[in-house]
Design an enzyme around this catalytic site. Structure first.
Site, mmCIF file in Angstrom:
data_model
loop_
_atom_site.group_PDB
_atom_site.id
_atom_site.type_symbol
_atom_site.label_atom_id
_atom_site.label_comp_id
_atom_site.label_asym_id
_atom_site.label_seq_id
_atom_site.Cartn_x
_atom_site.Cartn_y
_atom_site.Cartn_z
ATOM 1 N N ARG A 164 13.030 -105.487 17.116
ATOM 2 C CA ARG A 164 13.108 -104.268 16.313
ATOM 3 C C ARG A 164 12.347 -104.401 14.998
ATOM 4 O O ARG A 164 12.113 -103.406 14.319
ATOM 5 C CB ARG A 164 14.573 -103.924 16.013
ATOM 6 C CG ARG A 164 15.413 -103.576 17.213
ATOM 7 C CD ARG A 164 16.690 -102.879 16.790
ATOM 8 N NE ARG A 164 17.501 -103.694 15.911
ATOM 9 C CZ ARG A 164 18.499 -104.470 16.307
ATOM 10 N NH1 ARG A 164 18.788 -104.548 17.583
ATOM 11 N NH2 ARG A 164 19.210 -105.176 15.450
ATOM 12 N N ARG B 18 22.448 -109.387 1.339
ATOM 13 C CA ARG B 18 21.591 -108.474 0.587
ATOM 14 C C ARG B 18 22.377 -107.809 -0.533
ATOM 15 O O ARG B 18 23.613 -107.847 -0.552
ATOM 16 C CB ARG B 18 20.991 -107.409 1.505
ATOM 17 C CG ARG B 18 21.998 -106.475 2.167
ATOM 18 C CD ARG B 18 21.291 -105.481 3.078
ATOM 19 N NE ARG B 18 22.237 -104.570 3.740
ATOM 20 C CZ ARG B 18 21.879 -103.563 4.520
ATOM 21 N NH1 ARG B 18 20.590 -103.340 4.767
ATOM 22 N NH2 ARG B 18 22.770 -102.771 5.071
ATOM 23 N N GLU C 286 26.522 -107.674 -0.073
ATOM 24 C CA GLU C 286 27.067 -107.627 1.282
ATOM 25 C C GLU C 286 27.278 -109.032 1.825
ATOM 26 O O GLU C 286 26.366 -109.869 1.774
ATOM 27 C CB GLU C 286 26.121 -106.875 2.221
ATOM 28 C CG GLU C 286 26.217 -105.376 2.120
ATOM 29 C CD GLU C 286 25.411 -104.675 3.200
ATOM 30 O OE1 GLU C 286 25.188 -105.283 4.280
ATOM 31 O OE2 GLU C 286 24.995 -103.530 2.964
#
Length: 373
Positions: free
Chosen positions: A175, A281, A302
């Site tokens: 991805r 992050r 996070e």
């Protein structure tokens, strides 16, 4: 005469909201239940009380799609404003742009390659002995080589999944593109944007129909399925069966909020790819609404960890081996009469928002077609 059906739905996120709208417009009665105090699921947005910044409560969601119908659908319920996601990454004490592009390559290696030179250089870095990559690590080593893999992906992936990248499927990395130009747009889809007033306002408008009723702070029990003509289940697939064969593996997120005045990090998303940094992050949410002006700012660190029974499941964990439990639950779900399993949790698949909406539109239309037949 067309029969009006009573439809039950577990969850008031994107999947069930879209299905509910189509079924209600077709004349059926829909009752949604959600255990939370709001609709929109993990896409929920709300104003921060201190700064007025629109906050993505469960982590940022950026809408991007090549699906024209999905884009038109969401814009019926909320105007989408232009937004380009430009992600930065801190590794080895320096900041780079993601996805890996020509600027990243030149900066990281201290070179001034043109596109053709950079492509040849990266191909020389690649491990060409890997002909059919099966894992995340093999995919990275085959196509970008060890230096870029270890700088940008290995540590971040170990923090995000708490699994060696050699055990994760190659599809996760597929991805993420590598570009041999200076394009630092994280996505390549022709439609990209953010809802002007947030995702929760959008979902509330989708659900604003006389044929739809929403009950919050409540759950639809699997034992109540017989009370409805049909049920759409967007909760955990294994939860429908009472986890009787064991729990499927998920990752959850913890958020550490901090705020201040001005611009705190200069971008919406800064990844921290070094494994020694405990968080994955930092997101600064005022940048997700660049058409607004706020003196204050809200950021979140996070942290990813294994999901426990009382945690919010975010990411299903698929490994290169050992998915027998997933297949067992999927087979049971498909065999359930009058129940359709939908969404990320109901199907145990990672899906972006546009795919979630596309599958919801298809599920609703397939259901209506079957009833008509």
């Amino acid at each position: 005469m067309k029969q009006t059906l009573n439809i039950g739905m577990a969850g008031a996120g994107l999947s069930c909201a879209v299905i509910a709208r189509l079924l209600a417009e077709a004349g059926h009665r829909v009752q949604l239940f959600d255990r939370r105090s709001h609709v929109a699921g993990n896409c929920h947005t709300e104003r921060d009380g201190e700064t007025g910044v629109m906050v993505h409560t469960y982590g940022p969601h950026i809408f991007h799609t090549d699906d024209d119908e999905v884009w038109d659908f969401v814009n019926r319920y909320q105007r989408f404003m232009p937004y380009v996601n430009r992600v930065k990454a801190t590794t080895g004490g320096r900041v780079y742009s993601l996805p890996i592009n020509l600027h990243t390559i030149n900066q990281f290696f201290g070179r001034t390659f043109n596109p053709a030179e950079a492509r040849a250089f990266i191909e020389a870095q690649a491990d060409t002995s890997i002909t059919a990559p099966q894992s995340f690590e093999e995919q990275a080593l085959r196509f970008i080589g060890r230096p870029l893999y270890e700088a940008f992906f290995r540590g971040y992936t170990r923090k995000q999944w708490e699994v060696d990248p050699a055990r994760l499927p190659a599809a996760i990395l597929k991805r993420l593109p590598v570009r041999f130009n200076y394009d630092d747009n994280y996505f390549a889809h022709k439609h990209q944007g953010m809802p002007e007033h947030g995702y929760t306002a959008m979902v509330e408008r989708i659900l604003d129909h006389p044929g739809i009723a929403v009950t919050l702070n409540a759950e639809l029990s699997p034992s109540a399925v017989g009370d409805y003509d049909h049920v759409f289940w967007s909760g955990p697939m294994d939860g429908f069966f009472g986890y009787d064969q064991g729990r499927l593996r998920y990752r959850t997120l913890d958020f550490q909020k901090f705020s201040g005045q001005g611009d705190l990090q200069g971008c919406a998303v800064m990844n921290y790819t070094d494994e020694a940094v405990p968080y994955t992050r930092i997101t600064e949410h005022k940048h997700f609404s660049p058409w607004e002006q706020h003196a204050g700012s809200v950021c979140y660190r996070e942290f990813s960890r294994a999901c426990g029974p009382d945690d919010i499941p975010y990411y299903p964990v698929h490994l290169t081996e050992g998915d027998d439990l997933v297949r067992a639950y999927q087979a049971r779900a498909q065999a359930q009469p009058n129940v359709t399993f939908v969404g990320r949790l109901g199907t145990y698949r990672y899906m972006d928002m546009d795919v979630t909406i596309r599958e919801a539109l298809n599920a609703a239309r397939a259901f209506l077609a079957r009833r008509q037949a």
